[in-house]
Design an enzyme around this catalytic site. Sequence first.
Site, mmCIF file in Angstrom:
data_model
loop_
_atom_site.group_PDB
_atom_site.id
_atom_site.type_symbol
_atom_site.label_atom_id
_atom_site.label_comp_id
_atom_site.label_asym_id
_atom_site.label_seq_id
_atom_site.Cartn_x
_atom_site.Cartn_y
_atom_site.Cartn_z
ATOM 1 N N SER A 187 -29.160 -12.861 11.486
ATOM 2 C CA SER A 187 -28.932 -13.400 10.084
ATOM 3 C C SER A 187 -28.632 -14.678 10.006
ATOM 4 C CB SER A 187 -27.503 -12.768 9.334
ATOM 5 O OG SER A 187 -27.077 -13.182 8.135
ATOM 6 N N TYR A 234 -18.900 -10.281 10.204
ATOM 7 C CA TYR A 234 -20.378 -10.142 10.542
ATOM 8 C C TYR A 234 -20.841 -11.429 10.888
ATOM 9 C CZ TYR A 234 -24.948 -9.429 8.586
ATOM 10 O OH TYR A 234 -26.304 -9.139 8.739
#
Length: 260
Positions: A146, A159
């Site tokens: 990501s 995350y």
Amino acid sequence: MSRKYPHPERRPAVVTGASSGIGAETAKVLAAAGHPVALGARRVGVLEEIAAAIRAEGGEAVAHALDVSDDGSVADFAAKATADLGDIEVVVSNAALVAPGATIEVSSERFAREIDLNLVGAHRVARAFVPAMVGRRRGDIVFVSSDVAVRARPFMSAYSAGKWGLEGMVSALQMELEGTGVRASVIRPGPTWSGMGADWDADEAAFVLDQWVRFGLARHPHFLKARAHADAIATIVGAPRGVHLSLLDVNPEAPVEEKP
């Protein structure tokens, strides 16, 4: 295609986190490209529907339960995928979890759960499939990262930390695999419409998006569709042997401005 190191004609693939978003689209794109695919996720009913749709289009697909946070589940999935499709040539490690929350307010247990699934889970998948690839001297494993790995976002620190760690792990793995014929690659999606975050409270989601804007992390309103990343993954694994696409950073293009 390299004449010295050709790809085999049959290249079975597995996709984790395949019940929605990037994982589901990747399974469809790889199947359309001729890869037999094994879909893995916790929502087996949804997986079965996607696999049935792939078969209806002429592809080869199977679905099995997979929880990448559980060693036994990963081993069982790997055994079933191999029994169904043969030696696995392509692995897409996509399963992930993200939940909103301030760093000092979320429990350490929840923080650790996200790190375990997003980072240690990817390691479990690599351990289950890559040693056999090394033995065959070929194979592809693609890790879905990501843009938070290079641009951390507030209120989703677990995350961010997991994806930072994931890219560090893959960087080491790439060096360790050099000369084995096995390619470890990273795709780094930018803002994307997918199943992740769909279960967030609407007010929490709006707050988090506002913070992205506040810190310049959402410079324009365009988001990518999951298919864009599926196509990028297909490009990575479809590259001829001898070519290693080690990192693809895929972002939505800003709206085209009208000339004054």
